[in-house]
Design a protein around this motif. Structure first.
Motif, PDB file in Angstrom:
ATOM      1  N   ILE A 122     134.950  58.349  77.851  1.00 48.70           N
ATOM      2  CA  ILE A 122     135.077  57.365  76.783  1.00 48.70           C
ATOM      3  C   ILE A 122     134.193  56.146  77.056  1.00 48.70           C
ATOM      4  O   ILE A 122     133.636  55.556  76.126  1.00 48.70           O
ATOM      5  CB  ILE A 122     136.552  56.934  76.608  1.00 48.70           C
TER       6      ILE A 122
ATOM      7  N   ARG B 210     131.527  57.348  72.730  1.00 54.62           N
ATOM      8  CA  ARG B 210     132.737  57.505  71.927  1.00 54.62           C
ATOM      9  C   ARG B 210     132.674  58.827  71.177  1.00 54.62           C
ATOM     10  O   ARG B 210     131.828  59.024  70.318  1.00 54.62           O
ATOM     11  CB  ARG B 210     132.875  56.359  70.928  1.00 54.62           C
TER      12      ARG B 210
ATOM     13  N   ALA C  84     139.690  52.092  71.000  1.00 54.56           N
ATOM     14  CA  ALA C  84     138.979  52.731  69.895  1.00 54.56           C
ATOM     15  C   ALA C  84     139.981  53.049  68.779  1.00 54.56           C
ATOM     16  O   ALA C  84     140.401  54.189  68.630  1.00 54.56           O
ATOM     17  CB  ALA C  84     138.290  53.999  70.369  1.00 54.56           C
TER      18      ALA C  84
END
Length: 78
Positions: free
Chosen positions: A46, A50, A76
């Motif tokens: 991550i 993304r 996120a």
């Protein structure tokens, strides 16, 4: 720093063999799939990029798993 979304799905489970079936199915559907094992590996992925989605297999450490998922949602949200 803004991370771009790639058309990748990350499949993460507590043990390496737990993610193989899902990864194969997603790959057959045309997705780029990144597999990983464990929380640390997922966080490293991550931080690097993304993904479009995360498929995460819950383990016996449910409190740790839920805390990790809550953290990822904060980092996120979309």
């Amino acid at each position: 720093m803004t991370l771009r979304t790639r058309e990748t799905i990350v499949v993460c489970g507590p043990q390496a063999g737990h993610t193989e079936g899902v990864a194969v199915l997603l790959g057959d559907e045309g997705w780029e799939v990144t597999r990983c094992t464990g929380e640390e590996a997922l966080l490293a992925i991550i931080c690097e990029h993304r993904p479009r989605a995360i498929v995460y297999a819950l383990a016996h450490q449910i409190a740790v798993d839920l805390a990790l998922l809550a953290l990822l949602r904060q980092v996120a949200p979309d």
